[in-house]
Design a protein around this motif. Structure first.
Motif, short mmCIF file in Angstrom:
data_model
loop_
_atom_site.label_atom_id
_atom_site.label_comp_id
_atom_site.label_asym_id
_atom_site.label_seq_id
_atom_site.Cartn_x
_atom_site.Cartn_y
_atom_site.Cartn_z
N LEU A 40 0.81 -1.22 0.00
CA LEU A 40 0.00 0.00 0.00
C LEU A 40 0.85 1.27 0.00
O LEU A 40 0.32 2.37 -0.06
CB LEU A 40 -0.94 0.01 1.21
CG LEU A 40 -2.03 -1.07 1.20
CD1 LEU A 40 -2.78 -1.09 2.52
CD2 LEU A 40 -2.98 -0.86 0.03
N GLY A 41 2.16 1.10 0.07
CA GLY A 41 3.05 2.25 -0.02
C GLY A 41 3.40 2.90 1.30
O GLY A 41 3.94 4.01 1.33
N PHE A 42 3.12 2.22 2.41
CA PHE A 42 3.46 2.79 3.71
C PHE A 42 4.95 2.61 4.00
O PHE A 42 5.56 1.62 3.61
CB PHE A 42 2.64 2.13 4.83
CG PHE A 42 1.19 2.47 4.80
CD1 PHE A 42 0.74 3.73 5.14
CD2 PHE A 42 0.24 1.53 4.42
CE1 PHE A 42 -0.60 4.06 5.12
CE2 PHE A 42 -1.11 1.85 4.38
CZ PHE A 42 -1.53 3.11 4.73
N LEU A 68 -6.83 4.32 9.78
CA LEU A 68 -7.72 5.14 8.94
C LEU A 68 -7.06 6.46 8.57
O LEU A 68 -7.13 6.91 7.42
CB LEU A 68 -9.05 5.40 9.65
CG LEU A 68 -10.12 4.33 9.54
CD1 LEU A 68 -11.30 4.67 10.44
CD2 LEU A 68 -10.57 4.17 8.09
N ASP A 69 -6.40 7.09 9.54
CA ASP A 69 -5.69 8.34 9.28
C ASP A 69 -4.59 8.13 8.24
O ASP A 69 -4.44 8.93 7.31
CB ASP A 69 -5.08 8.91 10.57
CG ASP A 69 -6.13 9.38 11.57
OD1 ASP A 69 -7.30 9.58 11.16
OD2 ASP A 69 -5.77 9.55 12.75
N ARG A 117 -3.97 8.06 0.53
CA ARG A 117 -4.88 8.31 -0.60
C ARG A 117 -4.72 9.75 -1.10
O ARG A 117 -4.66 10.00 -2.30
CB ARG A 117 -6.32 8.03 -0.20
CG ARG A 117 -7.29 8.12 -1.39
CD ARG A 117 -8.72 7.85 -1.03
NE ARG A 117 -9.16 8.75 0.03
CZ ARG A 117 -9.72 8.34 1.17
NH1 ARG A 117 -9.95 7.08 1.40
NH2 ARG A 117 -10.07 9.23 2.08
N ASP A 118 -4.63 10.71 -0.17
CA ASP A 118 -4.44 12.11 -0.55
C ASP A 118 -3.12 12.29 -1.31
O ASP A 118 -3.07 13.00 -2.31
CB ASP A 118 -4.47 13.02 0.67
CG ASP A 118 -5.86 13.13 1.30
OD1 ASP A 118 -6.85 12.71 0.66
OD2 ASP A 118 -5.94 13.61 2.46
N ALA A 119 -2.06 11.66 -0.82
CA ALA A 119 -0.76 11.77 -1.49
C ALA A 119 -0.81 11.16 -2.88
O ALA A 119 -0.30 11.74 -3.85
CB ALA A 119 0.32 11.09 -0.65
N LEU A 120 -1.46 10.01 -3.01
CA LEU A 120 -1.59 9.37 -4.32
C LEU A 120 -2.44 10.21 -5.27
O LEU A 120 -2.14 10.32 -6.46
CB LEU A 120 -2.18 7.97 -4.19
CG LEU A 120 -1.24 6.91 -3.61
CD1 LEU A 120 -2.00 5.61 -3.32
CD2 LEU A 120 -0.07 6.65 -4.55
N SER A 121 -3.49 10.83 -4.76
CA SER A 121 -4.33 11.70 -5.59
C SER A 121 -3.52 12.88 -6.10
O SER A 121 -3.64 13.27 -7.27
CB SER A 121 -5.55 12.19 -4.81
OG SER A 121 -6.42 11.13 -4.53
#
Length: 130
Positions: free
Chosen positions: A62-64, A90-91, A97-101
């Motif tokens: 997931l890229g963490f 969740l955070d 998701r925000d970074a990927l967007s």
């Protein structure tokens, strides 16, 4: 004995199961993410280590970052109710998701610029050749 019923695993077992190198497993051990028992030089991994390794692999997919994965694993150890772990997860999901967007927007902008440059170069080339 089936893999699901085993309670201990060798480094080779886990390497094959997760399709990673033994060096990668030792790296995660050095980082404190998993902690096998020792019998002399032989590492013996528990079901807990196997679950942690599964979480590490999922987090990496997931890229963490390893530090984020470590934080989530450590939260589980301190809060068995999983409430805090789920909230932090969740955070992290939202942040990822925000970074990927943002990356997707940046890629789309770059693709647009490349298309414009390609068109300009093609037009110039046609003028010079024709």
């Amino acid at each position: 004995m089936s893999e699901q019923k085993k309670t201990t695993f060798s480094i080779t077992d886990l390497s094959k199961e997760f399709d990673i190198t033994t060096r990668t497993i030792r790296f995660y051990e050095d980082k404190g993410l998993i902690s096998p028992e020792r019998e002399g030089q032989r590492r013996i991994y528990s079901q807990r280590d196997r679950v942690r390794l599964r979480l590490i692999m999922r987090g990496k997919r997931l890229g963490f970052a390893l530090s984020e994965i470590q934080e989530l694993i450590d939260l589980y150890d301190t809060d068995r109710s999983e409430v805090m772990q789920l909230q932090v997860f969740l955070d992290r999901i939202r942040e990822r998701r925000d970074a990927l967007s943002q990356q997707q927007q940046d890629i789309n902008a770059m693709l647009g610029e490349l298309e414009t440059l390609e068109d300009q170069c093609s037009t110039l080339l046609e003028k010079k050749q024709g």
